[in-house]
Design a protein around this motif. Sequence first.
Motif, short mmCIF file in Angstrom:
data_model
loop_
_atom_site.label_atom_id
_atom_site.label_comp_id
_atom_site.label_asym_id
_atom_site.label_seq_id
_atom_site.Cartn_x
_atom_site.Cartn_y
_atom_site.Cartn_z
N LEU A 1 0.74 -0.97 0.31
CA LEU A 1 -0.01 -0.10 0.06
C LEU A 1 0.92 1.39 0.09
N VAL A 2 1.80 1.30 1.04
CA VAL A 2 2.75 2.44 1.06
C VAL A 2 4.06 2.18 1.85
N LYS A 3 5.08 2.91 1.56
CA LYS A 3 6.19 2.81 2.26
C LYS A 3 6.30 3.52 3.38
N VAL A 4 6.61 2.98 4.49
CA VAL A 4 6.74 3.36 5.97
C VAL A 4 8.20 3.41 6.36
N GLY A 5 8.74 4.61 6.32
CA GLY A 5 9.90 4.79 6.77
C GLY A 5 10.96 4.39 5.66
N THR A 6 12.33 4.10 5.88
CA THR A 6 13.11 3.64 5.09
C THR A 6 13.28 2.08 4.77
N LEU A 7 12.84 1.21 5.71
CA LEU A 7 12.94 -0.26 5.34
C LEU A 7 11.52 -0.88 5.88
N ALA A 8 10.35 -0.26 5.86
CA ALA A 8 9.33 -0.97 6.23
C ALA A 8 8.28 -0.56 5.19
N TYR A 9 7.27 -1.49 4.90
CA TYR A 9 6.05 -1.37 4.08
C TYR A 9 4.66 -1.59 4.61
N ARG A 10 3.67 -0.90 4.42
CA ARG A 10 2.36 -1.39 4.79
C ARG A 10 1.68 -2.23 3.75
N VAL A 11 1.16 -3.33 3.86
CA VAL A 11 0.89 -4.29 3.14
C VAL A 11 -0.71 -4.42 3.25
N ALA A 12 -1.53 -4.71 2.33
CA ALA A 12 -3.01 -5.16 2.19
C ALA A 12 -2.94 -6.46 2.45
N SER A 13 -3.41 -6.79 3.67
CA SER A 13 -3.33 -8.34 3.99
C SER A 13 -4.78 -8.97 3.92
N SER A 14 -4.88 -10.28 4.00
CA SER A 14 -6.34 -10.87 3.86
C SER A 14 -7.00 -10.89 5.30
N PRO A 15 -8.29 -11.11 5.38
CA PRO A 15 -9.03 -11.09 6.74
C PRO A 15 -8.21 -12.20 7.50
N ASN A 16 -8.15 -13.25 7.06
CA ASN A 16 -7.56 -14.50 7.97
C ASN A 16 -6.01 -13.93 8.77
N LEU A 17 -5.52 -13.08 8.18
CA LEU A 17 -4.15 -12.58 8.72
C LEU A 17 -4.54 -11.27 9.54
N ALA A 18 -5.82 -11.01 10.21
CA ALA A 18 -6.04 -9.91 10.93
C ALA A 18 -5.31 -10.04 12.15
N CYS A 19 -4.76 -11.13 12.74
CA CYS A 19 -3.87 -10.88 13.92
C CYS A 19 -2.50 -10.44 13.82
N VAL A 20 -1.92 -10.45 12.74
CA VAL A 20 -0.71 -10.01 12.28
C VAL A 20 -0.72 -8.65 11.81
N HIS A 21 0.32 -7.77 12.10
CA HIS A 21 0.56 -6.45 11.96
C HIS A 21 0.88 -6.19 10.51
#
Length: 164
Positions: free
Chosen positions: A58-78
């Motif tokens: 979805l978007v780059k967060v900081g220099t080494l991290a990314y925000r990912v569009a995850s599926s509903p069954n991975l809701a417990c994972v950041h």
Amino acid sequence: MMKTALSQQKSYTDKRRRDPEFAARDHIFIKITPMKGVMRFEKKHKLNPKFIGPFEILVKVGTLAYRVASSPNLACVHNVVHVSMLKKYMGNPSHVLSFEPLKLSPKLSSEEKPILILDRQERRLRNKVIKLVKVKWLNHSDEKAAWETEANMSSHYTELFRKP
């Protein structure tokens, strides 16, 4: 001398190392670590890491991290993931991806359980006989079955050794 040589090798590697770059709307795989309860040869993480996905960035967060569009069954994972946990997905129209839903812990690990004993074998040493069983693990094909000691498996997974 050995310490100096190692220091030189490290500095050489560090100068040339580049973390992978991703853009928004790229598709990636996320690395998870299969875990199992049996300690084999004193190594807890016997099975290789797996990659699940593909997911969209979805978007780059900081220099080494990314925000990912995850599926509903991975809701417990950041949904913000470090670049070291990502692998680029190269799209191919002929790919047919089957997504097997896995139960993941918040630390991106999945539990591995044995489901079937495929074969038995005895290894003879000089003074000892070691009984082995070939075990099919959950979420793995028959080709990925692993030889384990019967003593370890029977102590941790008694249900595999019950006679019907």
